[in-house]
Design a protein around this motif. Structure first.
Motif, PDB file in Angstrom:
ATOM      1  N   GLN A   1       1.572   6.294  -7.498  1.00 57.57           N
ATOM      2  CA  GLN A   1       0.211   7.449  -7.380  1.00 57.57           C
ATOM      3  C   GLN A   1       0.975   8.473  -7.171  1.00 57.57           C
ATOM      4  OE1 GLN A   1      -2.459   6.296  -4.435  1.00 57.57           O
ATOM      5  NE2 GLN A   1      -3.574   5.052  -5.803  1.00 57.57           N
TER       6      GLN A   1
ATOM      7  N   LEU B   1       1.224   3.819  -2.903  1.00 60.70           N
ATOM      8  CA  LEU B   1       1.034   4.934  -2.283  1.00 60.70           C
ATOM      9  C   LEU B   1       1.693   6.379  -3.779  1.00 60.70           C
ATOM     10  CD1 LEU B   1      -1.000   7.542  -1.613  1.00 60.70           C
ATOM     11  CD2 LEU B   1       0.491   7.047   0.630  1.00 60.70           C
TER      12      LEU B   1
ATOM     13  N   SER C   1       0.706  -1.006   0.154  1.00 58.51           N
ATOM     14  CA  SER C   1      -0.123   0.424   0.066  1.00 58.51           C
ATOM     15  C   SER C   1       1.160   1.325  -0.425  1.00 58.51           C
ATOM     16  CB  SER C   1      -1.307   0.068   1.510  1.00 58.51           C
ATOM     17  OG  SER C   1      -0.228  -0.256   2.694  1.00 58.51           O
TER      18      SER C   1
END
Length: 293
Positions: free
Chosen positions: A157, A154, A150
């Motif tokens: 992104q 992030l 995760s």
């Protein structure tokens, strides 16, 4: 005297719908295809050709091509050596950003256009975040979003947004230096498009008719649609739908309003119609969105 710097609340919607790197052999050809969103292709090593709606573009190392939504295209490695390229599909709602992406159809980015940071730097940062870096470098094709945690996701992104901001900045500077810009999209079209966008944004909770906006601007519906699409690359109806869905996201995350109430407030014909449109643009149902966020 104490100085206080603050930023306004910023809510924008930018989506990365796909990304991958490929290494292809000589004579490799892709099928003709298109996407409902933007696509940016970046040549890492070698040379290849992209055919878009009958036009041919040849890209070399550190060169890229922006392809607009719904443009039919395919790739060909017509060189004598393998070629490696990186591609990602994306979309964004912010009108001022879409304006620079929609100036001239396909747009080529060459190394001289890039800043000291450069697109390849952001690409490298994205690739480095993959936990399967060896696979990314060695296999024929590798999915960026596969097998990442995760935190890494992030970061990926975030780097994508930096890459996208670099791309928009490049295209903006290129457009500002071209005298043809005013001929291709006149001030009249630009002004009309922004008036339509402002009208839609200010009446998001009402049943807005493009015909009513056209009447207020003393224009035909056809010309309203043409001007808006020429500037922003999306129809007024589609833009209004995006605004409604973004507003629905805020209601789902910040209030206790139910799906039925939200659909009524945003003037959808029914809760089921609202749910279908929501899932179409976000990939999840309104209920699942509320659970996740």
């Amino acid at each position: 005297m104490e100085r206080v710097y603050s930023l306004p609340e910023m809510k924008t919607s930018t989506s990365i719908t796909g990304a991958h790197q490929m290494t292809v052999e000589p004579a490799w050809t892709s099928d003709n295809h298109s996407h409902p969103v933007f696509e940016f292709l970046y040549c890492i090593d070698g040379r290849f050709q992209i055919n878009v709606n009958g036009c041919h573009y040849r890209l070399g190392s550190r060169e890229g091509l922006l392809i607009g939504p719904h443009r039919v295209h395919n790739f060909i490695n017509n060189s004598q050596e393998p070629c490696t390229f990186f591609t990602f599909q994306f979309d964004l709602d912010e009108c001022s950003l879409r304006y620079w992406l929609c100036q001239e159809g396909e747009q080529i980015v060459v190394p001289e256009d890039q800043t000291e940071t450069g697109l390849d730097e952001f690409y490298t940062l994205i690739a480095q975040q993959s936990e399967a870096q060896d696979d990314w470098n060695q296999t024929h094709e590798f999915d960026l979003m596969q097998s990442v945690g995760s935190v890494s996701l992030l970061k990926i992104q975030g780097y994508f947004l930096l890459l996208l901001s670099e791309l928009v900045d490049i295209l903006k500077k290129k457009s500002l230096h071209k005298e043809e810009k005013k001929k291709k999209i006149s001030y009249e079209k630009y002004e009309v498009a922004h008036k339509i966008a402002s009208n839609l944004e200010n009446h998001v909770e009402e049943h807005v008719l493009i015909s009513k906006i056209a009447e207020e601007l003393y224009m035909s519906v056809s010309n309203c649609n043409k001007h808006f699409t020429a500037v922003f690359g999306i129809s007024p109806k589609s833009y209004l739908n995006r605004i409604k869905i973004n507003t629905a996201k805020r209601y789902l995350s910040e209030t206790k309003m139910g799906v039925e109430e939200i659909s009524r407030r945003l003037s959808f014909s029914s809760a089921s119609h609202f749910s279908r449109q929501f899932k179409k643009l976000t990939g999840v149902s309104p209920i699942q969105f509320r659970i996740n966020y």
